[in-house]
Each structure stands twice: as structure tokens, then as C-alpha cells.
Design a protein around this motif. Structure first.
Motif, PDB file in Angstrom:
ATOM      1  N   PRO A  67       0.347  -1.509  -0.224  1.00 25.17           N
ATOM      2  CA  PRO A  67       0.025  -0.163   0.597  1.00 25.17           C
ATOM      3  C   PRO A  67       0.713   1.426  -0.052  1.00 25.17           C
ATOM      4  N   CYS A 147      -5.968  -4.515   4.745  1.00 23.54           N
ATOM      5  CA  CYS A 147      -6.920  -3.181   3.772  1.00 23.54           C
ATOM      6  C   CYS A 147      -7.814  -3.997   3.412  1.00 23.54           C
ATOM      7  N   ARG A 156      -8.979   0.349   1.983  1.00 24.94           N
ATOM      8  CA  ARG A 156      -8.401   1.089   1.568  1.00 24.94           C
ATOM      9  C   ARG A 156      -9.702   0.533   0.137  1.00 24.94           C
TER      10      ARG A 156
END
Length: 728
Positions: A67, A147, A156
Motif C-alpha cells: 500500500p 486493508c 482501502r
């Protein structure tokens, strides 16, 4: 190549280790055999090796989805360090130039690159998808896989699109890796990636070397500075929720002689990675950061992690505290907690979709129960991650080392629950607390709640006590907060059950976590001249008079009254401490300070005075940037009108700032501006007046010299010149 010797040989060859730790070897074999694999290992458990080693050995290129750009750079550098060829690892992200991008693509297509790190955003770009279709892919590794989950602490949305893109590029085994995941998050990750049948490798979440402590958030800056000074030279990370707080705290630490730098997503990339490198290279001891910092930071000897603000979830807390003591050595995890911060976080959630609010609320509640609980911190943390900790006392957290006092509150809980039911579960905790203590607030009057049975039924306790009852009842699952109208207290099945058959309820006492003290002890010096210690104040004034006579200066040039008053409150005994007194800068302290601190030191010793410990904190006014700007402008001989104009303030405000700068001992030359405003004769007249004056009052100067001749600004400007020339 599957025989054990070879894998260990390769481990030794590339990584320099002579054996695998924990479940690493099993997990590496699973990847080598082409299985979908899920790896859940706490920070420092050696997750990255599980995909790095197979990537170097298998045919083709491993695609590592990661990420953060900083994280990729870090990993690529470390793999290149182990290998003779730089081509072995590359990253593909938005920071590359056209030429660099082409070089990466050529190396990958030529088969020289074994690991290609890609940001999820880059993975979704059409031309990257087309390029990757031409590549022989050994497997996909998804780092920081939490995530993917909305229940994870760092959700995310682009992570949820990984599976469809993998399908488009071409299938290969998937390895998901994370350092934190509850059962819910783990299921979410596997389901989203379509790897429910994956082989799972899960290490224990217990980090025995980490010490966990929650402290009330009272004067946190003072506590932090004292803690760092007691741990001189050790590396640490301090997390704050807002960028503004990160910058302010970093500056406060610097002013107090601590080598600290800031790190947050709002800084330009070069400064950010520069600060990170300085921390890794030990040019600075402390990084003050938002949670953007630390994902994959491979610094083994971080000795403390401080949370200035409580994190939004226990998962985030675990992840961030996990950056301490990765080498197995000491790691202190200190968190400042005030219920006010929780209310702030709750406010942030308003306006978000209800589903998101529900998740956020649940995660926050877990954090509150962790912070306010009196039982071993490890038991709660590990239970949160679905692991049972069998010891009753871990011997390495504040609750085990200093057990909290508890009191039986079964009767109070019953009173609290009855009050909630009486107002039909339609009000928030503070309103119900006011009913119980019999406080006729405007709201209670307008709803006529002073007529309900519970009104005044709890006046044997205060509002804070009742709020604690509600919070701890919530932790125990007797009540919860309504989702739609967040904050209204609702009964649960368990709560109704408790009312029918009340059982023992131990309420944790002395968790004074609500009151957030004024942030920093700024000394609170009286603005006039009445000191904290009248005897010392008088002695300081005498000393000032003596020095003034010797130097042939008016006393106020040496130190002004508010400074002496502050000295009589704070008792500074070194020049370093003297600089932290109101209106005393480095210049003043050096020039006149020695005799003052000697006098104070003798006075403190003779009278056996205990000095305030919080004294050490030197505050940075937010004006410090303004001050620097003004000093630079004066050096460049810019008129006060222009300085004021560029800052959108009045000339008077600039004069006040300059007075403060000069009074604390910095020398400024404002002749260029004075010469525009006053002719030489007038300047001389005011200068001579101050040389003989009893005090530095502007009004008395105007009375003496004539208001028709001079304006207030003229006198103030001349007083600045006088103080600067004579005193500094």
C-alpha cells in the motif's frame, strides 16, 4: 529442491539466517508448492521472508501488492542488498519517470526481475494490466492484507478490486499477509480474494517483551518530555491523529532539546522520506507521526511507542504498538487516554453512512473497554484476536503491576438501568446522569424529567461517576448506544436480565481518565508583578536593581516584572531552565542569567523547596513561525507596513510581536524603519528619556514628552530600539 537442507541453504545464502523461525518454513513450503496461503503473523515475525524467498527460487516474477510507496522502496532496497543484481527487484508506481518505467518493464520482460512491487492503484491502470498479461507470474503476494476489510483498521477500497484484476491478468497462487486480523477480518480477506480454502499460518499475538500502559491525558506534553528525557538516546515513535498536532508536538519537542521530526501525508514526498531516513539512520531519536508512518518500517530497536491520541481501533493500536521492540528487547507502549478524545472520534463519524458508523462505533467501544478495564491488558488484547491468554497476571502491563481499585456497584448499575428505562431509552448518558444527580438542566426542565422517579436517586455520586457506570455497563454488554440516533442509551437482553437478577458488578475506581488538563504548564505567570513566592520575588527585584546600577541601565531592560514573577513560581536553577521562563530568551539568559539562577538555587536549598517537576516543558507559541518571518523581514529591511500587509494584520500587531522578540533577548536593528518615521532629534529625546526612566510605561513617556509631539507607536518603536541596543 523441497528437501529441507536446500531451503535452509537458500535462507542462509540470501538472508544470512541459519534457521527459520516459528512457522516460516511451513509457510514457505506452502508457497513453493503453489498453494493459496494466508499468513497472520505479528509485526517482527518475519512475514516478508515468506514470499521473498520463494520469489527468488521460483520461475517467473512475483507480483507484490503493497500500500505505501515508502514501504516498497524500503523492501526493494533490502532485497537488492542481499542479491548481486539490482534488477532482481523493482517497484512500479506513480513516482517513476517515463525512462525509469521503461527500464523496469524491460527487466521484467527479460526475466531478470524476481519481485515486482506494485501499488494497488497502479495495478488497476489499463496499460499496466496489458503489460502484466505478457509476464510469467510466479504468484501474487498481498501485503498488509487487512486493508481489504472494512472491519480492518486501515481499509482501502482499491484493495477490494484486487481479485477481479488478478482474474483479468492471469491466474496464479495468492499469498495474503497481515500482522493484525480478528477472525472477522481474516474471513473477509479470504472471501474477498476467493481463497477460502487457503492454507492458514497463524502465529501467537503475544509480544511478551512489550509493556502496555494507559495514562490519563493530563498535561501530556509534559509527561512525554519527561519520559523521553528519562529514556535519553532511545528511538521512539509518537502517534497523533491530526497533522496539525504532529507538527505542533514535534516543534515542542525540538524546543525542549529533543531530536524529533514530523511525518505525515501532507508533507511533500522528499521531506517525508528524508525524515524517515534520518530516523532509520539515527540522526533523530523521535518521529512524531500520523498513522501513515511505520507500515513496514524495519527498525528493530524502536524502544517506545507513545499514542498522544487513542487509536480508533484495537487493531490499529496493536499494529502501531507492534513497531516497538521488534528485536525482542525492551518496548514501552504508552497511551494517553481521555474520554473527551473518544467523543471527538464519535463526532467525526456523524454524517458517514450508517453501516460505516456502526463499524466505527463497535471498534471504538472495544478501544474504550481496553483503556478503562482493570484486568490484564494482554488478556483483553489477545482475546480480541481470538487467542486465550492463560496467565492471570502478565507482569508487564500497568494493570498487573499496579492493580486498580474496584468497588461493588451492583446497586448503582440497577439505578442507572432503571433511569434509562424511565425515559424510554431516548436520551444520552450525560442527560441521564443529570437526572440521577438531580441537576435541573434546561433539557431536564423542558422534558419535565424532574418529575420522574429517578430524579435525584443518585445524588450520592457525581456526574463523572454515573458516566463511568454507563460506560462500564456498556463494556459489560448491559446497554448499548443506538445506531440511528447515535448516543441514545438502549437496554440489551443482558441488561434486562441483570435488572431481574442483579449480580455482583465491580466498577473500576480511580480511572480519572476524563479530565484533560490544560495541555502544558506554561507557568501561568501573573501578568502584573505579583510573584508566586513573595520573598523570592522581592529578592529578585533587589538583584535586578543592583545589576542595573552596575550596568547603568534601567532595571526593566534586564528582566521585566512578569519574568521575575514567573521565576518566583518556577524556581529555575540552571540557565537552560531560565530560558523557559516567560520573556527570557537565550540572549537574555546568557547575558544576565548567571546571578539570578545562583540566587534562586541558594534560596531553594536554604528553604528546602520542592520545585515543580512539570517545569521542564517549554511551549512553542504558534507564533514562532510568525516570529521567524518578522526577524527575517527586518533583516531584509522591509517596512512594518509591508510586513503587516503580507500577514493580514495591523502595524500595531507587528510592533507587539517585535516587542516580545526583543524583550526575550534577541537583538533587532530597526533603525531603517525608525529613520523613516522619526527624525534624529526626536529619536534622541525618547532614547534619553528611557535611559533615566523609572519604568518602561508608554503612557508615562507620552505624558512627559507630549502627545502632540509623539504617537504611541513612536514611543513603542523607540522603546524597542532602546531595549535592543542597551539590553541585548
Amino acid at each position: 529442491m523441497n528437501n529441507q537442507k536446500t531451503l535452509t541453504d537458500y535462507l542462509q545464502h540470501y538472508f544470512g539466517f541459519d534457521r527459520f523461525k516459528g512457522q516460516q518454513e511451513e509457510a514457505v513450503k506452502s508457497v513453493m508448492d503453489g498453494n493459496n496461503t494466508f499468513v497472520l503473523m505479528p509485526t517482527g515475525g518475519g512475514k516478508s521472508l515468506i514470499y521473498q524467498l520463494p520469489a527468488l527460487l521460483l520461475e517467473g516474477t512475483a507480483i507484490v501488492i503493497s500500500p505505501l510507496i515508502a514501504l516498497m522502496k524500503n523492501q526493494v532496497d533490502s532485497i537488492r542488498g542481499m542479491h548481486s543484481e539490482d534488477k532482481v527487484a523493482h517497484f512500479l508506481n506513480s513516482s517513476l519517470s517515463k525512462a525509469a518505467l521503461q527500464e523496469v518493464k524491460n527487466d521484467v520482460l527479460a526475466g531478470s526481475t524476481k519481485l515486482l512491487y506494485v501499488a494497488p492503484e497502479s495495478l488497476t491502470k489499463e496499460d499496466n494490466i496489458e503489460f502484466l498479461k505478457k509476464v510469467k507470474i510466479s504468484f501474487y503476494a498481498i501485503d498488509e492484507a487487512h486493508c481489504i476489510s472494512e472491519w480492518g483498521h486501515d481499509f482501502r477500497p482499491e484493495y477490494r478490486r484486487i481479485r477481479p484484476i488478478v482474474d483479468e491478468i492471469g491466474n496464479a497462487p495468492i499469498i495474503a499477509l497481515t500482522a493484525t486480523a480478528t477472525a472477522k477480518v481474516q474471513h473477509d480477506i479470504q472471501k474477498n480474494l476467493g481463497i477460502l480454502e487457503a492454507r492458514v499460518f497463524k502465529a501467537s499475538f503475544n509480544r511478551a517483551n512489550l509493556y502496555y500502559e494507559i495514562r490519563p491525558k493530563v498535561k501530556p506534553e509534559a509527561q512525554i518530555i519527561r519520559f523521553i528525557k528519562q529514556n535519553e538516546g532511545k528511538s521512539g515513535i509518537i502517534y497523533c491523529l491530526s497533522r496539525k498536532k504532529v507538527e505542533e508536538l514535534a516543534e515542542t519537542l525540538q524546543v525542549n532539546g529533543i531530536k524529533a521530526l514530523a511525518y505525515h501525508a501532507g508533507m511533500d514526498a522528499a521531506t517525508r522520506s528524508g525524515n524517515q531516513d534520518k530516523f532509520l539512520m539515527e540522526e533523530v531519536d523521535v518521529i512524531v507521526a500520523t498513522i501513515a508512518f511505520g507500515m513496514g518500517i524495519d527498525k528493530p530497536d524502536v524502544r517506545f511507542v507513545i499514542h498522544y491520541d487513542i487509536p480508533k481501533s484495537l487493531e490499529g493500536y496493536y499494529q502501531e504498538t507492534g513497531r516497538a521492540g521488534r528485536d525482542g528487547g525492551e518496548g514501552q507502549c504508552i497511551t494517553f487516554y481521555s474520554y473527551k478524545d473518544i467523543q471527538k472520534l464519535e463526532k467525526f463519524m456523524h454524517g458517514k453512512p450508517v453501516a460505516e458508523q456502526e463499524i466505527g462505533k463497535q471498534l471504538l467501544l472495544d478501544t474504550v473497554s481496553y483503556a478503562e478495564s482493570a484486568i490484564c491488558r494482554r488478556i483483553i488484547l489477545l482475546h480480541y484476536f481470538g487467542e486465550t491468554y492463560t496467565k492471570q497476571n502478565c507482569g508487564n502491563c500497568d494493570n498487573c503491576l499496579n492493580p486498580k481499585e474496584q468497588l461493588e456497584a451492583s446497586d448503582e448499575v440497577v439505578r442507572g438501568l432503571k433511569a434509562i428505562i424511565e425515559v424510554n431509552e431516548k436520551y444520552k448518558a450525560d442527560h441521564i446522569a443529570n437526572i440521577l444527580i438531580g441537576n435541573k438542566t434546561a433539557a431536564i426542565k423542558s422534558f419535565k424529567h424532574y418529575k420522574v422517579k429517578s430524579f435525584g436517586a443518585g445524588k450520592d455520586h457525581d456526574e463523572r461517576f454515573w458516566n463511568a457506570v454507563f460506560r462500564q455497563s456498556m463494556i459489560a454488554g448491559l446497554i448499548n448506544k443506538d445506531i440511528e440516533n447515535y448516543g441514545l442509551l438502549k437496554m440489551t437482553e443482558k441488561g434486562h436480565e441483570f435488572l431481574k437478577n442483579p449480580t455482583s458488578f465491580m466498577l473500576v475506581k480511580n480511572h480519572e481518565y476524563e479530565e484533560e488538563g490544560d495541555d502544558v504548564n506554561t507557568g501561568g505567570a501573573p501578568s502584573g508583578g505579583t510573584g508566586g513566592d513573595p520573598a523570592l520575588f522581592a529578592m529578585l527585584k533587589d538583584l535586578r536593581k543592583k545589576i542595573a546600577r552596575k550596568k547603568n541601565l534601567p532595571p526593566f531592560v534586564i528582566f521585566q516584572d512578569p519574568s521575575l514573577a514567573d521565576m518566583s513560581i518556577q524556581y529555575p536553577v540552571t540557565l537552560d531552565e531560565l530560558q523557559k521562563i516567560q520573556g527570557v530568551g537565550q540572549g537574555k539568559a546568557r547575558r544576565y542569567g548567571k546571578e539570578f539562577v545562583e540566587l534562586i538555587k541558594n534560596y531553594v536549598e536554604e528553604n528546602e523547596i520542592e520545585r515543580p517537576e512539570d517545569f521542564i516543558v517549554r511551549t512553542i507559541a504558534n507564533k514562532s513561525k510568525m516570529k521567524v518571518f518578522i526577524i527575517q523581514s527586518i533583516d531584509r529591511k522591509i517596512s512594518f507596513e509591508d510586513i503587516a500587509g503580507s500577514k493580514g494584520v495591523e502595524v500595531k500587531d507587528i510592533i507587539s510581536e517585535v516587542e516580545a522578540i526583543v524583550n526575550s533577548g534577541t537583538r533587532l536593528n530597526i533603525d531603517y524603519y525608525l529613520n523613516d518615521v522619526l527624525d534624529e532629534d526626536h529619536q534622541e529625546e525618547v532614547f534619553d528619556y528611557f535611559r533615566e526612566a523609572e519604568n518602561d510605561s508608554v503612557q508615562e513617556a507620552l505624558d512627559e514628552l507630549g502627545e502632540d509631539e509623539y504617537s504611541e507607536d513612536d514611543i513603542r518603536l523607540m522603546r524597542i530600539k532602546f531595549m535592543s541596543d542597551m539590553g541585548n
